[in-house]
Design a protein around this motif. Structure first.
Motif, PDB file in Angstrom:
ATOM      1  N   CYS A 254      28.682  25.146  -4.634  1.00 45.27           N
ATOM      2  CA  CYS A 254      28.247  25.909  -3.473  1.00 45.27           C
ATOM      3  C   CYS A 254      28.603  25.089  -2.237  1.00 45.27           C
ATOM      4  O   CYS A 254      28.824  23.876  -2.328  1.00 45.27           O
ATOM      5  CB  CYS A 254      26.743  26.201  -3.504  1.00 45.27           C
ATOM      6  SG  CYS A 254      25.706  24.733  -3.372  1.00 45.27           S
ATOM      7  N   GLU A 255      28.657  25.728  -1.103  1.00 44.52           N
ATOM      8  CA  GLU A 255      28.991  25.026   0.127  1.00 44.52           C
ATOM      9  C   GLU A 255      27.980  23.911   0.382  1.00 44.52           C
ATOM     10  O   GLU A 255      26.776  24.144   0.374  1.00 44.52           O
ATOM     11  CB  GLU A 255      28.995  26.005   1.307  1.00 44.52           C
ATOM     12  CG  GLU A 255      29.437  25.371   2.614  1.00 44.52           C
ATOM     13  CD  GLU A 255      29.494  26.381   3.748  1.00 44.52           C
ATOM     14  OE1 GLU A 255      29.690  25.957   4.892  1.00 44.52           O
ATOM     15  OE2 GLU A 255      29.344  27.595   3.481  1.00 44.52           O
ATOM     16  N   GLY A 256      28.482  22.696   0.566  1.00 47.55           N
ATOM     17  CA  GLY A 256      27.595  21.557   0.762  1.00 47.55           C
ATOM     18  C   GLY A 256      27.167  20.882  -0.519  1.00 47.55           C
ATOM     19  O   GLY A 256      26.550  19.821  -0.491  1.00 47.55           O
ATOM     20  N   GLY A 257      27.479  21.499  -1.668  1.00 46.91           N
ATOM     21  CA  GLY A 257      27.186  20.878  -2.950  1.00 46.91           C
ATOM     22  C   GLY A 257      25.706  20.804  -3.285  1.00 46.91           C
ATOM     23  O   GLY A 257      24.869  21.492  -2.700  1.00 46.91           O
ATOM     24  N   GLU A 258      25.409  19.935  -4.231  1.00 44.86           N
ATOM     25  CA  GLU A 258      24.048  19.801  -4.755  1.00 44.86           C
ATOM     26  C   GLU A 258      23.044  19.441  -3.667  1.00 44.86           C
ATOM     27  O   GLU A 258      21.944  20.014  -3.594  1.00 44.86           O
ATOM     28  CB  GLU A 258      24.034  18.747  -5.853  1.00 44.86           C
ATOM     29  CG  GLU A 258      22.671  18.470  -6.451  1.00 44.86           C
ATOM     30  CD  GLU A 258      22.740  17.394  -7.515  1.00 44.86           C
ATOM     31  OE1 GLU A 258      22.673  17.750  -8.702  1.00 44.86           O
ATOM     32  OE2 GLU A 258      22.863  16.204  -7.158  1.00 44.86           O
ATOM     33  N   ALA A 259      23.397  18.489  -2.808  1.00 43.23           N
ATOM     34  CA  ALA A 259      22.464  18.028  -1.772  1.00 43.23           C
ATOM     35  C   ALA A 259      22.062  19.181  -0.854  1.00 43.23           C
ATOM     36  O   ALA A 259      20.877  19.337  -0.513  1.00 43.23           O
ATOM     37  CB  ALA A 259      23.071  16.884  -0.968  1.00 43.23           C
ATOM     38  N   ARG A 260      23.023  19.989  -0.462  1.00 44.39           N
ATOM     39  CA  ARG A 260      22.740  21.119   0.417  1.00 44.39           C
ATOM     40  C   ARG A 260      21.847  22.135  -0.285  1.00 44.39           C
ATOM     41  O   ARG A 260      20.881  22.651   0.305  1.00 44.39           O
ATOM     42  CB  ARG A 260      24.064  21.769   0.843  1.00 44.39           C
ATOM     43  CG  ARG A 260      23.922  23.103   1.579  1.00 44.39           C
ATOM     44  CD  ARG A 260      23.393  22.957   2.996  1.00 44.39           C
ATOM     45  NE  ARG A 260      23.307  24.248   3.655  1.00 44.39           N
ATOM     46  CZ  ARG A 260      24.313  24.823   4.309  1.00 44.39           C
ATOM     47  NH1 ARG A 260      25.498  24.237   4.369  1.00 44.39           N
ATOM     48  NH2 ARG A 260      24.135  25.982   4.912  1.00 44.39           N
ATOM     49  N   PHE A 261      22.155  22.446  -1.537  1.00 42.56           N
ATOM     50  CA  PHE A 261      21.364  23.425  -2.276  1.00 42.56           C
ATOM     51  C   PHE A 261      19.923  22.951  -2.433  1.00 42.56           C
ATOM     52  O   PHE A 261      18.972  23.709  -2.186  1.00 42.56           O
ATOM     53  CB  PHE A 261      21.991  23.676  -3.652  1.00 42.56           C
ATOM     54  CG  PHE A 261      21.312  24.774  -4.428  1.00 42.56           C
ATOM     55  CD1 PHE A 261      21.790  26.067  -4.389  1.00 42.56           C
ATOM     56  CD2 PHE A 261      20.183  24.515  -5.202  1.00 42.56           C
ATOM     57  CE1 PHE A 261      21.171  27.091  -5.102  1.00 42.56           C
ATOM     58  CE2 PHE A 261      19.545  25.517  -5.908  1.00 42.56           C
ATOM     59  CZ  PHE A 261      20.039  26.813  -5.859  1.00 42.56           C
ATOM     60  N   VAL A 262      19.732  21.711  -2.853  1.00 41.27           N
ATOM     61  CA  VAL A 262      18.379  21.213  -3.121  1.00 41.27           C
ATOM     62  C   VAL A 262      17.572  21.099  -1.832  1.00 41.27           C
ATOM     63  O   VAL A 262      16.383  21.441  -1.808  1.00 41.27           O
ATOM     64  CB  VAL A 262      18.433  19.862  -3.857  1.00 41.27           C
ATOM     65  CG1 VAL A 262      17.035  19.269  -3.996  1.00 41.27           C
ATOM     66  CG2 VAL A 262      19.064  20.034  -5.235  1.00 41.27           C
ATOM     67  N   THR A 263      18.199  20.652  -0.753  1.00 40.99           N
ATOM     68  CA  THR A 263      17.455  20.561   0.506  1.00 40.99           C
ATOM     69  C   THR A 263      17.069  21.945   1.015  1.00 40.99           C
ATOM     70  O   THR A 263      15.993  22.128   1.598  1.00 40.99           O
ATOM     71  CB  THR A 263      18.257  19.800   1.576  1.00 40.99           C
ATOM     72  OG1 THR A 263      19.558  20.386   1.734  1.00 40.99           O
ATOM     73  CG2 THR A 263      18.423  18.336   1.188  1.00 40.99           C
ATOM     74  N   GLN A 264      17.923  22.949   0.774  1.00 40.35           N
ATOM     75  CA  GLN A 264      17.550  24.321   1.142  1.00 40.35           C
ATOM     76  C   GLN A 264      16.400  24.808   0.270  1.00 40.35           C
ATOM     77  O   GLN A 264      15.460  25.455   0.771  1.00 40.35           O
ATOM     78  CB  GLN A 264      18.748  25.262   0.994  1.00 40.35           C
ATOM     79  CG  GLN A 264      18.394  26.718   1.350  1.00 40.35           C
ATOM     80  CD  GLN A 264      19.569  27.663   1.202  1.00 40.35           C
ATOM     81  OE1 GLN A 264      20.731  27.250   1.184  1.00 40.35           O
ATOM     82  NE2 GLN A 264      19.283  28.964   1.084  1.00 40.35           N
ATOM     83  N   LEU A 265      16.448  24.490  -1.020  1.00 35.68           N
ATOM     84  CA  LEU A 265      15.361  24.875  -1.925  1.00 35.68           C
ATOM     85  C   LEU A 265      14.041  24.263  -1.454  1.00 35.68           C
ATOM     86  O   LEU A 265      13.001  24.939  -1.445  1.00 35.68           O
ATOM     87  CB  LEU A 265      15.683  24.432  -3.339  1.00 35.68           C
ATOM     88  CG  LEU A 265      14.574  24.605  -4.391  1.00 35.68           C
ATOM     89  CD1 LEU A 265      14.183  26.066  -4.528  1.00 35.68           C
ATOM     90  CD2 LEU A 265      15.040  24.054  -5.746  1.00 35.68           C
ATOM     91  N   ILE A 266      14.067  23.002  -1.060  1.00 30.49           N
ATOM     92  CA  ILE A 266      12.854  22.332  -0.580  1.00 30.49           C
ATOM     93  C   ILE A 266      12.338  23.014   0.679  1.00 30.49           C
ATOM     94  O   ILE A 266      11.131  23.286   0.817  1.00 30.49           O
ATOM     95  CB  ILE A 266      13.127  20.847  -0.338  1.00 30.49           C
ATOM     96  CG1 ILE A 266      13.403  20.130  -1.671  1.00 30.49           C
ATOM     97  CG2 ILE A 266      11.954  20.187   0.393  1.00 30.49           C
ATOM     98  CD1 ILE A 266      13.941  18.721  -1.508  1.00 30.49           C
ATOM     99  N   ALA A 267      13.247  23.312   1.613  1.00 36.33           N
ATOM    100  CA  ALA A 267      12.835  23.970   2.863  1.00 36.33           C
ATOM    101  C   ALA A 267      12.211  25.334   2.581  1.00 36.33           C
ATOM    102  O   ALA A 267      11.178  25.695   3.161  1.00 36.33           O
ATOM    103  CB  ALA A 267      14.034  24.101   3.798  1.00 36.33           C
ATOM    104  N   GLU A 268      12.825  26.106   1.687  1.00 30.81           N
ATOM    105  CA  GLU A 268      12.274  27.424   1.366  1.00 30.81           C
ATOM    106  C   GLU A 268      10.961  27.314   0.596  1.00 30.81           C
ATOM    107  O   GLU A 268      10.086  28.175   0.732  1.00 30.81           O
ATOM    108  CB  GLU A 268      13.292  28.234   0.563  1.00 30.81           C
ATOM    109  CG  GLU A 268      14.516  28.659   1.375  1.00 30.81           C
ATOM    110  CD  GLU A 268      15.376  29.685   0.645  1.00 30.81           C
ATOM    111  OE1 GLU A 268      14.873  30.335  -0.286  1.00 30.81           O
ATOM    112  OE2 GLU A 268      16.550  29.840   1.037  1.00 30.81           O
ATOM    113  N   SER A 269      10.804  26.261  -0.187  1.00 26.10           N
ATOM    114  CA  SER A 269       9.568  26.115  -0.965  1.00 26.10           C
ATOM    115  C   SER A 269       8.346  25.975  -0.067  1.00 26.10           C
ATOM    116  O   SER A 269       7.231  26.337  -0.465  1.00 26.10           O
ATOM    117  CB  SER A 269       9.672  24.903  -1.901  1.00 26.10           C
ATOM    118  OG  SER A 269       9.572  23.670  -1.202  1.00 26.10           O
ATOM    119  N   ALA A 270       8.542  25.478   1.155  1.00 26.83           N
ATOM    120  CA  ALA A 270       7.421  25.317   2.080  1.00 26.83           C
ATOM    121  C   ALA A 270       6.783  26.660   2.437  1.00 26.83           C
ATOM    122  O   ALA A 270       5.617  26.711   2.852  1.00 26.83           O
ATOM    123  CB  ALA A 270       7.889  24.600   3.348  1.00 26.83           C
TER     124      ALA A 270
END
Length: 339
Positions: A254-270
Motif C-alpha cells: 500500500c502507499e507508504g508501506g507497513e508504517a503508513r498502514f499501521v499508523t493510520q490504523l492507530i489513528a483510526e482506532s482512537a
C-alpha cells in the motif's frame, strides 16, 4: 503429527506501564507452547487426511520430508492438510494468486492474543461466543478465524476491501458450517480501515491484522526474489520462478508501506476507544517500531505491548494497544462471563 494438546493455563504477562514496552524474546525457532505445530510433521498422517498432498512431498537437502515452498500449489495443499488435520476444517481453498499464509505463524499470533486477554482475566483465557474478534483484512484464506474458533471458540468478524476475497472466505465459512461463528463484511471505502466499518452497538475484545508489508509492487517483487534466492541456496535442485508469491496488490503493498498502514490504523482506532478492548497488528519490520510508538503516543493510548515471536528462521512481532484503564479492563471482562 503431534496430536492436539490440551491447552495449558495461559501464562501471565507482566503489566506494562510504559507504552510499547517489548516482551522479552523467546528462544530462537520457539513456537508458543499451545501452538499445535511443534516438531516435524508426520507427512504420512497428513496424506491420509489429504491424499493430494502426496504429489507435493519432497526430500529436503537433509533427507527429511518436506514440500517445495516455492510452489504455490504445494503451499496451498499443505495448508489445506494442516487446517484439516489440526483444526477440523473439512473444506478450504483460495483463488489463484491470493495470499496463502503459513499456518504455524498465524497460530502463534492467535495464542499470544489469548494470553493478552488472560492477563486481564486472572490468568484464565476467556473462551466461547462472548469473545468477539475483528480480523482486519481477513483475506481470502480466513485463517485467523478458523484457528481462533477451533482453539478457543471465539466468534469473528472479518473485514475486507476485495470482493473476490470476501466471496472466497464466505465459501470457506459456509462449506464448514461456521456461519454463526464467522461473519464477513466488506469495507466499502478502501481509503479507510476502521472508519465506516463498525455498526452501532458492536464491541470487540480484540482486533488483529496482517498489514501490507511493502510500499509498492516493485518492492514486493524484489522481496519475493530475495526469498526465492534463499530457497535456491538451501536447495539448488529446486526450480524457482522469477516471481512466485501468493498475494494480490492490497495484500502485499500500500502507499507508504507497513508504517503508513499501521499508523493510520492507530489513528483510526482512537475513534473506537470504548468499542474495543485490545487493538493489535503484526509488524514485519522492527525498523517501523519507532514511528509506531510515536503514533501510539499521539493517539493517547494508555497501555501497549510489543510481543516478539519466532518461527524457524523468521522473526516477527505484533503490537497491541488499549485505551482502557486498568479498572475499565476489569469491568470489560464481565462480558466473558455471559454464556
Amino acid at each position: 503429527m503431534n496430536a492436539p494438546r490440551t491447552p495449558r493455563p495461559a501464562r501471565k504477562k507482566p503489566d506494562s506501564a510504559t507504552p510499547a514496552k517489548a516482551v522479552e524474546p523467546r528462544p530462537k525457532a520457539s513456537l508458543h507452547p499451545r501452538n499445535r505445530h511443534q516438531g516435524r510433521y508426520d507427512f504420512p498422517e497428513l496424506i491420509k487426511s489429504t491424499p493430494e498432498l502426496a504429489k507435493f512431498v519432497i526430500l529436503n537437502p537433509y533427507g527429511k520430508e518436506s514440500i517445495d515452498f516455492a510452489s504455490p500449489d504445494a503451499v496451498r495443499v499443505f495448508n489445506r492438510a494442516l487446517l484439516k488435520s489440526f483444526y477440523g476444517v473439512a473444506h478450504w481453498d483460495i483463488p489463484a494468486d491470493y495470499l496463502c499464509p503459513p499456518v504455524p505463524g498465524r497460530a502463534d499470533y492467535v495464542h499470544f492474543l489469548a494470553d493478552l486477554l488472560a492477563s486481564v482475566n486472572d490468568g484464565e483465557i476467556p473462551r466461547g461466543a462472548p469473545v468477539k474478534v475483528l480480523d482486519i483484512g481477513m483475506g481470502a484464506n480466513c485463517v485467523y478465524p478458523l484457528i481462533g474458533y477451533s482453539d478457543y471458540r471465539w466468534h469473528f468478524l472479518g473485514s475486507e476491501i476485495d470482493p473476490t476475497a470476501v466471496a472466497a472466505a464466505k465459501a470457506i465459512v459456509q462449506s464448514n458450517g461456521l456461519n454463526k461463528a464467522i461473519q464477513l463484511r466488506q469495507q466499502s471505502n478502501p481509503k479507510h480501515i476502521l472508519l465506516g466499518l463498525l455498526e452501532p452497538g458492536e464491541r470487540f475484545d480484540l482486533t488483529m491484522c496482517n498489514p501490507p508489508f511493502h510500499a509498492s509492487m516493485d518492492e514486493a517483487t524484489k522481496g519475493s526474489e530475495r526469498k526465492w534466492r534463499a530457497l535456491g541456496r538451501a536447495d539448488p535442485k529446486r526450480k524457482l520462478p522469477v516471481l512466485n508469491f501468493g498475494g494480490q496488490s492490497a495484500e502485499l503493498w500500500c502507499e507508504g508501506g507497513e508504517a503508513r498502514f499501521v499508523t493510520q490504523l492507530i489513528a483510526e482506532s482512537a475513534h473506537f476507544q470504548h468499542k474495543v478492548l485490545w487493538f493489535s497488528t503484526l509488524v514485519s519490520k522492527a525498523s517501523n517500531l519507532p514511528a509506531i510508538q510515536t503514533a501510539l503516543k499521539k493517539a493517547g493510548v494508555l497501555e501497549s505491548q510489543v510481543v516478539e515471536m519466532s518461527q524457524g528462521q523468521k522473526q516477527s512481532r505484533f503490537v497491541a494497544w488499549t485505551f482502557q484503564t486498568k479498572s475499565e479492563q476489569q469491568v470489560w471482562r464481565e462480558r466473558w462471563a455471559r454464556k
